[in-house]
Write a protein that holds these residues in place. Sequence first.
Motif, PDB file in Angstrom:
ATOM      1  N   LEU A 417     -53.101  19.494  11.882  1.00  0.00           N
ATOM      2  CA  LEU A 417     -53.653  19.538  13.239  1.00  0.00           C
ATOM      3  C   LEU A 417     -54.257  18.202  13.671  1.00  0.00           C
ATOM      4  O   LEU A 417     -54.340  17.908  14.863  1.00  0.00           O
ATOM      5  N   ASP A 418     -54.630  17.378  12.717  1.00  0.00           N
ATOM      6  CA  ASP A 418     -55.171  16.063  13.066  1.00  0.00           C
ATOM      7  C   ASP A 418     -54.160  15.215  13.837  1.00  0.00           C
ATOM      8  O   ASP A 418     -54.532  14.367  14.641  1.00  0.00           O
ATOM      9  N   THR A 419     -52.843  15.453  13.619  1.00  0.00           N
ATOM     10  CA  THR A 419     -51.841  14.696  14.395  1.00  0.00           C
ATOM     11  C   THR A 419     -51.981  15.026  15.879  1.00  0.00           C
ATOM     12  O   THR A 419     -51.651  14.211  16.732  1.00  0.00           O
ATOM     13  N   ARG A 420     -52.451  16.235  16.192  1.00  0.00           N
ATOM     14  CA  ARG A 420     -52.637  16.655  17.592  1.00  0.00           C
ATOM     15  C   ARG A 420     -54.018  16.271  18.104  1.00  0.00           C
ATOM     16  O   ARG A 420     -54.233  16.256  19.308  1.00  0.00           O
ATOM     17  N   ARG A 421     -54.938  16.009  17.202  1.00  0.00           N
ATOM     18  CA  ARG A 421     -56.293  15.651  17.628  1.00  0.00           C
ATOM     19  C   ARG A 421     -56.420  14.155  17.871  1.00  0.00           C
ATOM     20  O   ARG A 421     -57.236  13.709  18.661  1.00  0.00           O
ATOM     21  N   PHE A 422     -55.643  13.366  17.118  1.00  0.00           N
ATOM     22  CA  PHE A 422     -55.766  11.915  17.216  1.00  0.00           C
ATOM     23  C   PHE A 422     -54.440  11.305  17.625  1.00  0.00           C
ATOM     24  O   PHE A 422     -53.509  11.227  16.820  1.00  0.00           O
ATOM     25  N   GLY A 423     -54.367  10.892  18.876  1.00  0.00           N
ATOM     26  CA  GLY A 423     -53.164  10.180  19.344  1.00  0.00           C
ATOM     27  C   GLY A 423     -51.915  11.037  19.304  1.00  0.00           C
ATOM     28  O   GLY A 423     -50.860  10.592  18.857  1.00  0.00           O
ATOM     29  N   THR A 424     -52.014  12.267  19.772  1.00  0.00           N
ATOM     30  CA  THR A 424     -50.835  13.146  19.769  1.00  0.00           C
ATOM     31  C   THR A 424     -49.758  12.607  20.710  1.00  0.00           C
ATOM     32  O   THR A 424     -50.068  11.969  21.725  1.00  0.00           O
ATOM     33  N   VAL A 425     -48.507  12.828  20.374  1.00  0.00           N
ATOM     34  CA  VAL A 425     -47.392  12.378  21.226  1.00  0.00           C
ATOM     35  C   VAL A 425     -46.307  13.451  21.230  1.00  0.00           C
ATOM     36  O   VAL A 425     -46.195  14.226  20.267  1.00  0.00           O
ATOM     37  N   PRO A 426     -45.483  13.467  22.297  1.00  0.00           N
ATOM     38  CA  PRO A 426     -44.313  14.339  22.249  1.00  0.00           C
ATOM     39  C   PRO A 426     -43.453  13.898  21.068  1.00  0.00           C
ATOM     40  O   PRO A 426     -43.293  12.680  20.857  1.00  0.00           O
ATOM     41  N   HIS A 427     -42.934  14.823  20.319  1.00  0.00           N
ATOM     42  CA  HIS A 427     -42.048  14.452  19.220  1.00  0.00           C
ATOM     43  C   HIS A 427     -41.151  15.610  18.822  1.00  0.00           C
ATOM     44  O   HIS A 427     -41.407  16.763  19.196  1.00  0.00           O
ATOM     45  N   SER A 428     -40.102  15.290  18.109  1.00  0.00           N
ATOM     46  CA  SER A 428     -39.065  16.269  17.772  1.00  0.00           C
ATOM     47  C   SER A 428     -38.465  15.941  16.416  1.00  0.00           C
ATOM     48  O   SER A 428     -38.614  14.823  15.921  1.00  0.00           O
ATOM     49  N   GLY A 429     -37.754  16.910  15.878  1.00  0.00           N
ATOM     50  CA  GLY A 429     -37.062  16.670  14.613  1.00  0.00           C
ATOM     51  C   GLY A 429     -36.162  17.840  14.281  1.00  0.00           C
ATOM     52  O   GLY A 429     -36.126  18.843  15.000  1.00  0.00           O
ATOM     53  N   PHE A 430     -35.421  17.688  13.211  1.00  0.00           N
ATOM     54  CA  PHE A 430     -34.546  18.788  12.779  1.00  0.00           C
ATOM     55  C   PHE A 430     -34.279  18.689  11.287  1.00  0.00           C
ATOM     56  O   PHE A 430     -34.623  17.689  10.646  1.00  0.00           O
ATOM     57  N   GLY A 431     -33.693  19.740  10.752  1.00  0.00           N
ATOM     58  CA  GLY A 431     -33.312  19.758   9.342  1.00  0.00           C
ATOM     59  C   GLY A 431     -31.834  20.081   9.207  1.00  0.00           C
ATOM     60  O   GLY A 431     -31.352  21.059   9.780  1.00  0.00           O
ATOM     61  N   LEU A 432     -31.121  19.227   8.480  1.00  0.00           N
ATOM     62  CA  LEU A 432     -29.713  19.500   8.168  1.00  0.00           C
ATOM     63  C   LEU A 432     -29.644  19.984   6.726  1.00  0.00           C
ATOM     64  O   LEU A 432     -30.153  19.314   5.816  1.00  0.00           O
ATOM     65  N   GLY A 433     -29.034  21.138   6.518  1.00  0.00           N
ATOM     66  CA  GLY A 433     -28.823  21.630   5.160  1.00  0.00           C
ATOM     67  C   GLY A 433     -27.686  20.835   4.534  1.00  0.00           C
ATOM     68  O   GLY A 433     -26.538  20.931   4.970  1.00  0.00           O
ATOM     69  N   PHE A 434     -28.018  20.025   3.518  1.00  0.00           N
ATOM     70  CA  PHE A 434     -27.014  19.103   2.961  1.00  0.00           C
ATOM     71  C   PHE A 434     -25.802  19.861   2.421  1.00  0.00           C
ATOM     72  O   PHE A 434     -24.657  19.487   2.678  1.00  0.00           O
ATOM     73  N   GLU A 435     -26.036  20.939   1.694  1.00  0.00           N
ATOM     74  CA  GLU A 435     -24.900  21.676   1.116  1.00  0.00           C
ATOM     75  C   GLU A 435     -24.029  22.309   2.200  1.00  0.00           C
ATOM     76  O   GLU A 435     -22.830  22.483   2.010  1.00  0.00           O
ATOM     77  N   ARG A 436     -24.644  22.673   3.322  1.00  0.00           N
ATOM     78  CA  ARG A 436     -23.806  23.233   4.400  1.00  0.00           C
ATOM     79  C   ARG A 436     -22.904  22.148   4.984  1.00  0.00           C
ATOM     80  O   ARG A 436     -21.762  22.407   5.347  1.00  0.00           O
ATOM     81  N   LEU A 437     -23.408  20.928   5.049  1.00  0.00           N
ATOM     82  CA  LEU A 437     -22.557  19.814   5.493  1.00  0.00           C
ATOM     83  C   LEU A 437     -21.435  19.578   4.477  1.00  0.00           C
ATOM     84  O   LEU A 437     -20.276  19.394   4.852  1.00  0.00           O
ATOM     85  N   VAL A 438     -21.782  19.593   3.192  1.00  0.00           N
ATOM     86  CA  VAL A 438     -20.751  19.366   2.163  1.00  0.00           C
ATOM     87  C   VAL A 438     -19.714  20.498   2.204  1.00  0.00           C
ATOM     88  O   VAL A 438     -18.516  20.251   2.062  1.00  0.00           O
ATOM     89  N   LEU A 439     -20.183  21.725   2.443  1.00  0.00           N
ATOM     90  CA  LEU A 439     -19.251  22.856   2.591  1.00  0.00           C
ATOM     91  C   LEU A 439     -18.254  22.570   3.706  1.00  0.00           C
ATOM     92  O   LEU A 439     -17.046  22.740   3.535  1.00  0.00           O
ATOM     93  N   PHE A 440     -18.797  22.142   4.841  1.00  0.00           N
ATOM     94  CA  PHE A 440     -17.938  21.915   5.996  1.00  0.00           C
ATOM     95  C   PHE A 440     -16.918  20.815   5.721  1.00  0.00           C
ATOM     96  O   PHE A 440     -15.733  20.963   6.005  1.00  0.00           O
ATOM     97  N   VAL A 441     -17.379  19.720   5.129  1.00  0.00           N
ATOM     98  CA  VAL A 441     -16.503  18.557   4.947  1.00  0.00           C
ATOM     99  C   VAL A 441     -15.462  18.798   3.856  1.00  0.00           C
ATOM    100  O   VAL A 441     -14.346  18.299   3.930  1.00  0.00           O
ATOM    101  N   THR A 442     -15.810  19.576   2.838  1.00  0.00           N
ATOM    102  CA  THR A 442     -14.851  19.810   1.747  1.00  0.00           C
ATOM    103  C   THR A 442     -13.977  21.033   2.010  1.00  0.00           C
ATOM    104  O   THR A 442     -12.980  21.230   1.300  1.00  0.00           O
ATOM    105  N   GLY A 443     -14.362  21.881   2.978  1.00  0.00           N
ATOM    106  CA  GLY A 443     -13.590  23.091   3.228  1.00  0.00           C
ATOM    107  C   GLY A 443     -13.791  24.163   2.167  1.00  0.00           C
ATOM    108  O   GLY A 443     -13.079  25.169   2.156  1.00  0.00           O
ATOM    109  N   MET A 444     -14.734  23.961   1.261  1.00  0.00           N
ATOM    110  CA  MET A 444     -15.025  25.015   0.283  1.00  0.00           C
ATOM    111  C   MET A 444     -15.669  26.180   1.035  1.00  0.00           C
ATOM    112  O   MET A 444     -16.183  26.013   2.146  1.00  0.00           O
ATOM    113  N   THR A 445     -15.648  27.360   0.441  1.00  0.00           N
ATOM    114  CA  THR A 445     -16.172  28.504   1.178  1.00  0.00           C
ATOM    115  C   THR A 445     -17.440  29.080   0.562  1.00  0.00           C
ATOM    116  O   THR A 445     -18.097  29.910   1.186  1.00  0.00           O
ATOM    117  N   ASN A 446     -17.788  28.667  -0.647  1.00  0.00           N
ATOM    118  CA  ASN A 446     -19.016  29.188  -1.260  1.00  0.00           C
ATOM    119  C   ASN A 446     -19.944  28.032  -1.600  1.00  0.00           C
ATOM    120  O   ASN A 446     -19.554  27.083  -2.289  1.00  0.00           O
TER     121      ASN A 446
END
Length: 462
Positions: A417-446
């Motif tokens: 919460l201190d990030t919101r108390r001191f100098g808060t700014v609009p910000h964004s982010g995301f998470g990519l599941g690495f294995e899901r990317l590897v699944l997609f690129v290799t065409g494996m199914t499990n």
Amino acid sequence: MKRTKISDLFDPGMTGHEVDVKGWVRTRRGNKHVQFVALNDGSTIKNIQIVFDMNTFTDEQLKPVTTGSSIHVTGKLVESMGKGQTCEIQADTLEIYGTADPETYPLQKKGHTLEFLREKAHLRPRTNTFGAVLRVRSALAFAIHKFFQEKGFYYLNTPLITASDCEGAGAMFQVTTLPLNDLPKTEEGSVDYSRDFFGKPTALTVSGQLEGELGATALGAIYTFGPTFRAENSNTPRHLSEFWMIEPEMAFYDISDNMDLAEEFVKYCIRYALDNCRDDIDFLAQMYDPELVSRLEFVLHNDFVRLTYTEGVEILEKSGKKFEFPVSWGTDLQSEHERYLVEEHFKKPVILTDYPREIKAFYMKQNDDGRTVRAMDVLFPHIGEIIGGSEREENYDKLMKRIDELGIPMKDMWWYLDTRRFGTVPHSGFGLGFERLVLFVTGMTNIRDVIPFPRTPGNAEF
Ligand code: 4AD
Ligand code: MG
């Protein structure tokens, strides 16, 4: 002589030279005049053929050269007359490093099922399939660092042991040094965590995001890339208990900037793999999925469709399709819903935004409608959700109110919460599941087949 990797032998300038190679025998065949060995050293999907003239070598010398054994050969690299290879080695010397008893070596035969190989996870990297998958995985990891480093993002290492539950799902693996069969108790009779290693309850992290936000609100833009742990009992082809996640977090990014980055990022990774792992991808396509390359190209050449959760649910409701899990506004989307939107309706990757706040985490930016948040999920063909992210709630009071509503223990959150108390700014982010990317690129199914040693409920053998 210096050892040459097999991947370097196919360079046209190499033919005619004396070479020194080391590797594992894939097959040996031939007759009493000549023996052919296919050797692989992991540097490429390709084997090098080694020709043993049986006027020079004895049967006794060749006998230990069986599938799985490790050998060292010197000889001349020549153009090959045979079909299926451009060059081969005419052996001069042979040294055996280690034998592999044909009676007991588990990968003696070709064509094992992926299920069988999961039981042999300690040896499966020696197969063509897992060699290819692991090389692609390594290249993708490099591409991820390259992408963010070139963009001026800083690599931030966030802790694996934590006292906070970022996603609020409560599915965490506890970390403790307390004796489980003799727990210290407080006077009220509950476990006395003041006697635990960290003086409080701790667990393995489900996400590096909260600490990532601390980094982003200081360095501007960071990314994490590390293992995360989820103790949910999900036995699906897309869930692991231990998986790797990449989490960029950016100050001054709103949700559209976040979507633009996510789209550019996954396209960059796919492009990198196509440009740098073509032999492996072609092999996997030929073995498992003839449409693999066209699917990868397709993602590269199309803009991702962007729409809100509400619009997505309307499409699903009107689709007339019978889903296993019924869908209506407010329900969490299942993989079958996500895949319908991507594979059947739009036939393109989709980014869904503005989900109901009840099904998303506490930190997401609240919309003015009072019922949705600025979430974004990137949905892919064959995979469903590959990325989850949001714009973050930067307003201290709104965030605090949500934390109260959800009953999240505040004493663990003060630093966040201190990030919101001191100098808060609009910000964004995301998470990519690495294995899901590897699944997609290799065409494996499990998903168990794209990480060297999968951790799933009931499985931590290797
Ligand atoms: O959607 P998730 O839970 O989002 C977060 O953890 C956020 N803190 C990310 C952020 O905004 N920084 O997880 C993100 C991604 C999912 O889209 C999915 O690709 C992957 O992580 N993922 C899993 N992959 C394998 N096994 C599991 N059990 C996974 N759970 C999530
Ligand atoms: Mg998610």
